[in-house]
Design a protein around this motif. Structure first.
Motif, PDB file in Angstrom:
ATOM      1  N   LEU A 212      -8.554   8.062   5.420  1.00 27.63           N
ATOM      2  CA  LEU A 212      -7.639   9.455   5.187  1.00 27.63           C
ATOM      3  C   LEU A 212      -6.638   9.452   6.287  1.00 27.63           C
ATOM      4  CD1 LEU A 212     -10.155  11.926   3.660  1.00 27.63           C
ATOM      5  CD2 LEU A 212      -8.600  10.446   2.450  1.00 27.63           C
ATOM      6  N   ALA A 213      -7.112   9.055   7.405  1.00 28.95           N
ATOM      7  CA  ALA A 213      -6.150   9.263   8.493  1.00 28.95           C
ATOM      8  C   ALA A 213      -4.805   8.446   8.188  1.00 28.95           C
ATOM      9  CB  ALA A 213      -6.916   8.785   9.783  1.00 28.95           C
ATOM     10  N   ARG A 214      -4.947   7.421   7.431  1.00 25.59           N
ATOM     11  CA  ARG A 214      -3.366   6.761   7.319  1.00 25.59           C
ATOM     12  C   ARG A 214      -2.555   7.718   6.550  1.00 25.59           C
ATOM     13  NH1 ARG A 214      -5.373   1.414   4.102  1.00 25.59           N
ATOM     14  NH2 ARG A 214      -6.916   2.971   3.199  1.00 25.59           N
ATOM     15  N   TYR A 215      -3.113   8.780   5.817  1.00 26.57           N
ATOM     16  CA  TYR A 215      -2.170   9.575   4.887  1.00 26.57           C
ATOM     17  C   TYR A 215      -2.070  11.054   5.636  1.00 26.57           C
ATOM     18  CZ  TYR A 215      -3.175   5.694   2.096  1.00 26.57           C
ATOM     19  OH  TYR A 215      -3.509   4.656   1.515  1.00 26.57           O
ATOM     20  N   VAL A 216      -2.666  11.323   6.749  1.00 25.70           N
ATOM     21  CA  VAL A 216      -2.603  12.709   7.184  1.00 25.70           C
ATOM     22  C   VAL A 216      -1.349  13.162   7.710  1.00 25.70           C
ATOM     23  CG1 VAL A 216      -3.709  14.310   9.028  1.00 25.70           C
ATOM     24  CG2 VAL A 216      -5.232  12.929   7.549  1.00 25.70           C
ATOM     25  N   PHE A 217      -0.765  12.093   8.581  1.00 24.59           N
ATOM     26  CA  PHE A 217       0.620  12.644   9.299  1.00 24.59           C
ATOM     27  C   PHE A 217       1.655  11.594   8.517  1.00 24.59           C
ATOM     28  CE2 PHE A 217      -2.626  13.466  12.507  1.00 24.59           C
ATOM     29  CZ  PHE A 217      -1.979  14.563  12.805  1.00 24.59           C
ATOM     30  N   LYS A 218       1.482  11.333   7.299  1.00 27.01           N
ATOM     31  CA  LYS A 218       2.511  10.411   6.462  1.00 27.01           C
ATOM     32  C   LYS A 218       2.549  10.874   5.013  1.00 27.01           C
ATOM     33  CE  LYS A 218       2.302   6.083   9.354  1.00 27.01           C
ATOM     34  NZ  LYS A 218       3.685   6.398   9.893  1.00 27.01           N
TER      35      LYS A 218
ATOM     36  N   ALA B 225       3.892   9.517   0.809  1.00 21.70           N
ATOM     37  CA  ALA B 225       3.574   8.312   0.340  1.00 21.70           C
ATOM     38  C   ALA B 225       4.301   6.886   0.286  1.00 21.70           C
ATOM     39  CB  ALA B 225       4.212   8.597  -1.415  1.00 21.70           C
ATOM     40  N   LEU B 226       5.216   6.948   1.206  1.00 29.14           N
ATOM     41  CA  LEU B 226       5.866   5.743   1.704  1.00 29.14           C
ATOM     42  C   LEU B 226       5.713   5.243   2.897  1.00 29.14           C
ATOM     43  CD1 LEU B 226       7.791   3.508   0.608  1.00 29.14           C
ATOM     44  CD2 LEU B 226       9.809   5.086   1.893  1.00 29.14           C
ATOM     45  N   SER B 227       4.798   4.175   3.303  1.00 27.80           N
ATOM     46  CA  SER B 227       4.388   3.802   4.558  1.00 27.80           C
ATOM     47  C   SER B 227       5.429   2.712   5.123  1.00 27.80           C
ATOM     48  CB  SER B 227       3.029   3.226   4.538  1.00 27.80           C
ATOM     49  OG  SER B 227       2.745   2.047   3.704  1.00 27.80           O
ATOM     50  N   LYS B 228       5.514   2.608   6.159  1.00 29.76           N
ATOM     51  CA  LYS B 228       6.459   1.763   6.931  1.00 29.76           C
ATOM     52  C   LYS B 228       6.271   0.118   6.348  1.00 29.76           C
ATOM     53  CE  LYS B 228       8.197   0.035  11.514  1.00 29.76           C
ATOM     54  NZ  LYS B 228       8.034   0.105  12.914  1.00 29.76           N
TER      55      LYS B 228
ATOM     56  N   ARG C 117      18.373  -2.421  -7.827  1.00 29.96           N
ATOM     57  CA  ARG C 117      17.128  -1.808  -7.819  1.00 29.96           C
ATOM     58  C   ARG C 117      16.383  -2.201  -6.476  1.00 29.96           C
ATOM     59  NH1 ARG C 117      13.767  -3.675 -13.080  1.00 29.96           N
ATOM     60  NH2 ARG C 117      14.974  -5.783 -12.432  1.00 29.96           N
ATOM     61  N   ILE C 118      15.554  -1.233  -6.021  1.00 25.22           N
ATOM     62  CA  ILE C 118      14.664  -1.212  -5.026  1.00 25.22           C
ATOM     63  C   ILE C 118      13.488  -1.985  -5.191  1.00 25.22           C
ATOM     64  CG2 ILE C 118      13.677   0.062  -2.923  1.00 25.22           C
ATOM     65  CD1 ILE C 118      15.875   2.166  -3.554  1.00 25.22           C
ATOM     66  N   ARG C 119      13.185  -3.046  -4.364  1.00 20.17           N
ATOM     67  CA  ARG C 119      11.678  -3.438  -4.446  1.00 20.17           C
ATOM     68  C   ARG C 119      10.694  -2.663  -3.517  1.00 20.17           C
ATOM     69  NH1 ARG C 119      11.634  -8.522  -2.459  1.00 20.17           N
ATOM     70  NH2 ARG C 119      10.318  -9.213  -4.198  1.00 20.17           N
ATOM     71  N   LEU C 120       9.645  -2.324  -4.138  1.00 23.31           N
ATOM     72  CA  LEU C 120       8.730  -1.511  -3.382  1.00 23.31           C
ATOM     73  C   LEU C 120       7.084  -2.078  -3.617  1.00 23.31           C
ATOM     74  CD1 LEU C 120       7.423   1.331  -2.162  1.00 23.31           C
ATOM     75  CD2 LEU C 120       7.313   2.028  -4.459  1.00 23.31           C
ATOM     76  N   SER C 121       6.538  -2.563  -2.618  1.00 18.73           N
ATOM     77  CA  SER C 121       5.195  -2.938  -2.677  1.00 18.73           C
ATOM     78  C   SER C 121       4.179  -2.209  -2.949  1.00 18.73           C
ATOM     79  CB  SER C 121       5.119  -3.984  -1.452  1.00 18.73           C
ATOM     80  OG  SER C 121       4.907  -3.193  -0.281  1.00 18.73           O
ATOM     81  N   TYR C 122       3.258  -2.518  -3.507  1.00 18.33           N
ATOM     82  CA  TYR C 122       2.097  -1.786  -3.759  1.00 18.33           C
ATOM     83  C   TYR C 122       0.791  -2.556  -3.875  1.00 18.33           C
ATOM     84  CZ  TYR C 122       1.968  -3.057  -8.733  1.00 18.33           C
ATOM     85  OH  TYR C 122       1.924  -3.804 -10.067  1.00 18.33           O
ATOM     86  N   GLN C 123      -0.517  -1.929  -3.605  1.00 16.74           N
ATOM     87  CA  GLN C 123      -1.655  -2.954  -3.902  1.00 16.74           C
ATOM     88  C   GLN C 123      -2.400  -2.095  -5.004  1.00 16.74           C
ATOM     89  OE1 GLN C 123      -4.504  -2.224  -0.784  1.00 16.74           O
ATOM     90  NE2 GLN C 123      -5.249  -4.377  -0.937  1.00 16.74           N
ATOM     91  N   ASP C 124      -2.690  -3.150  -6.011  1.00 17.67           N
ATOM     92  CA  ASP C 124      -3.560  -2.796  -7.107  1.00 17.67           C
ATOM     93  C   ASP C 124      -4.851  -2.353  -6.924  1.00 17.67           C
ATOM     94  OD1 ASP C 124      -5.224  -3.659  -9.618  1.00 17.67           O
ATOM     95  OD2 ASP C 124      -3.196  -3.476 -10.487  1.00 17.67           O
ATOM     96  N   SER C 125      -5.240  -1.260  -7.360  1.00 13.34           N
ATOM     97  CA  SER C 125      -6.482  -0.525  -7.528  1.00 13.34           C
ATOM     98  C   SER C 125      -7.661  -1.378  -7.685  1.00 13.34           C
ATOM     99  CB  SER C 125      -6.678   0.867  -7.796  1.00 13.34           C
ATOM    100  OG  SER C 125      -6.224   0.916  -9.157  1.00 13.34           O
ATOM    101  N   THR C 126      -7.323  -2.235  -8.830  1.00 13.35           N
ATOM    102  CA  THR C 126      -8.440  -3.003  -9.326  1.00 13.35           C
ATOM    103  C   THR C 126      -8.650  -4.404  -8.789  1.00 13.35           C
ATOM    104  OG1 THR C 126      -8.017  -1.937 -11.579  1.00 13.35           O
ATOM    105  CG2 THR C 126      -9.407  -3.747 -11.725  1.00 13.35           C
ATOM    106  N   THR C 127      -7.635  -5.160  -8.575  1.00 13.47           N
ATOM    107  CA  THR C 127      -7.484  -6.406  -8.158  1.00 13.47           C
ATOM    108  C   THR C 127      -7.465  -6.519  -6.505  1.00 13.47           C
ATOM    109  OG1 THR C 127      -5.219  -6.598  -8.499  1.00 13.47           O
ATOM    110  CG2 THR C 127      -6.707  -7.297 -10.202  1.00 13.47           C
TER     111      THR C 127
ATOM    112  N   PRO D 100       8.476   7.433   7.441  1.00 15.83           N
ATOM    113  CA  PRO D 100       7.396   6.557   7.485  1.00 15.83           C
ATOM    114  C   PRO D 100       7.574   5.726   8.775  1.00 15.83           C
ATOM    115  CG  PRO D 100       9.351   5.693   6.136  1.00 15.83           C
ATOM    116  CD  PRO D 100       9.684   7.204   6.407  1.00 15.83           C
ATOM    117  N   GLU D 101       8.400   6.075   9.663  1.00 17.46           N
ATOM    118  CA  GLU D 101       8.490   5.577  11.037  1.00 17.46           C
ATOM    119  C   GLU D 101       7.883   6.465  12.211  1.00 17.46           C
ATOM    120  OE1 GLU D 101      10.111   2.849  11.701  1.00 17.46           O
ATOM    121  OE2 GLU D 101      11.019   2.506   9.704  1.00 17.46           O
ATOM    122  N   CYS D 102       7.405   7.636  11.786  1.00 19.45           N
ATOM    123  CA  CYS D 102       6.792   8.522  12.712  1.00 19.45           C
ATOM    124  C   CYS D 102       5.132   8.676  12.558  1.00 19.45           C
ATOM    125  CB  CYS D 102       7.198   9.884  12.754  1.00 19.45           C
ATOM    126  SG  CYS D 102       9.033   9.598  13.083  1.00 19.45           S
ATOM    127  N   GLY D 103       4.454   9.204  13.333  1.00 21.25           N
ATOM    128  CA  GLY D 103       3.006   9.870  13.112  1.00 21.25           C
ATOM    129  C   GLY D 103       2.199   8.941  13.335  1.00 21.25           C
TER     130      GLY D 103
END
Length: 368
Positions: free
Chosen positions: A243-249, A251-254, A265-275, A69-72
């Protein structure tokens, strides 16, 4: 303070690798090794000296692995600039998404190189088949494979960025859809994709098709579980930047790892696709590492491909289409971002390179 992925791997990877050694592939070890060595003395680097305060600073090389997630970031901006330069002015673009039923996802986990390749090939071929029937020509588009959902769960699907124009090679004419903001019907396209995928699996990989369970075979007959989503994407800039955000990365972004819970446990943030609101999911380290490794692609796998008259071998056809549409004889030069110049982290003054650090060399052997 965001939690670096390298720190999570340093804490939990040795124990995880011992317990799951039989399920790990060489690509998994390469990805973990790259993330752990990224921007460390193991990769080598340069020594810079500030022209103002005369302090020396070390700048270690990046691993440039697509799972890091640090590169690209710079490669992503350059790819986006090149693709935007190839956009045809005044033309509508569409973003098509091909998904597969849940039952087939386990098959993709077992045979990623074969199944992911078929997903890209057959989704493109299905679209070309219907374009030839409905539009009377051949399309040009870009396909990108995604293997993850918003919470890093396994969700393989293919995105296609499609300009709304078909080229007839015999008459050298262009064919556009009759309806505005409409490209093609989704239901027959999904059916064609399903049929082509089953036939390709049987023809190219009969050993995999022969081992399919009864439940998996029945999925190919259930047309309701096969879906294709077709959305109007304006002039194409928004779809390419998405799509460019995921071409060189991967599933996990910085910045998405927020730290540890008191119970580990590890806390992982995500954006809800509906709200469209951001939430937090809590995963134990074992589950998190399994999800992370699920999205490590096989070595050499090409996840971004160009089809039809947008392929690399069809440059003359692409330039002919541009000339017919807007009278331009060549594509405009992309506005590539410049490589940032090193600046002193203490005073902000420019720095000069005074030495080069060689990367560490390790003996070949079994992965640790």
């Amino acid at each position: 303070m965001p939690l670096p992925l390298a720190e999570v791997l340093a804490d939990h990877w040795p124990d995880f690798a011992r317990r799951h050694a039989s399920r790990l592939a060489a690509a998994h070890y390469r990805a973990v090794r790259a993330v752990l060595q990224c921007r460390t003395p193991a990769k080598g680097g340069h020594v810079y000296r500030c022209v103002h305060c005369s302090k020396n600073h070390f700048a270690y090389h990046s691993c440039n692995h697509r799972s890091c997630p640090e590169c690209g970031a710079l490669d992503q901006q350059r790819w986006c600039a090149r693709q935007e330069a190839r956009l045809l002015p005044g033309l509508d673009y569409f973003l098509l998404t091909f998904t597969i039923p849940d039952t087939l996802r386990a098959l993709c986990k077992q045979h990623p190189a074969q199944l992911y390749d078929l997903l890209l090939r057959e989704s493109a071929a299905a679209l070309q088949d219907l374009a030839h029937t409905k539009l009377g020509g051949r399309l040009g588009f870009t396909g990108v494979l995604h293997t993850w959902g918003r919470q890093m769960q396994h969700h393989p699907h293919v995105h296609l960025i499609v300009p709304a124009v078909a080229f007839h090679p015999a008459t050298r004419t262009l064919r556009c859809p009759k309806q505005e903001r409409f490209l093609i019907h989704e239901i027959p396209l999904a059916a064609r994709f399903r049929n082509r995928l089953e036939m390709a699996l049987k023809a190219r990989h009969p050993e995999i098709h022969a081992r399919l369970s009864t439940e998996t075979r029945a999925v190919f007959a259930e047309h309701r579980k096969w879906r294709v989503n077709c959305r109007h994407a304006g002039r194409g800039h928004g779809a390419i930047r998405y799509l460019a955000r995921y071409v060189f990365k991967t599933a996990l972004s910085k910045g998405r790892l927020l730290g540890y819970e008191p119970d580990g446990r590890i806390r992982l943030s995500y954006q809800d696709s509906t709200t469209k609101r951001w939430g937090v999911v809590r995963l134990n380290p074992d589950t998190f590492l399994k999800r992370f490794l699920t999205h490590v692609l096989p070595k050499g796998f090409v996840r971004v491909r160009h089809f039809g008259w947008l392929s690399g071998a069809a440059r003359k056809t692409r330039l002919l289409i541009r000339a017919l549409l807007c009278g331009q004889l060549d594509e405009p030069a992309p506005k590539l971002p410049e490589t940032p110049k090193p600046c002193c982290p203490d005073c902000g003054a420019p720095m000069i390179r005074i030495a080069e650090l060689a990367p560490l060399r390790f003996k070949r052997g079994p992965p640790p």
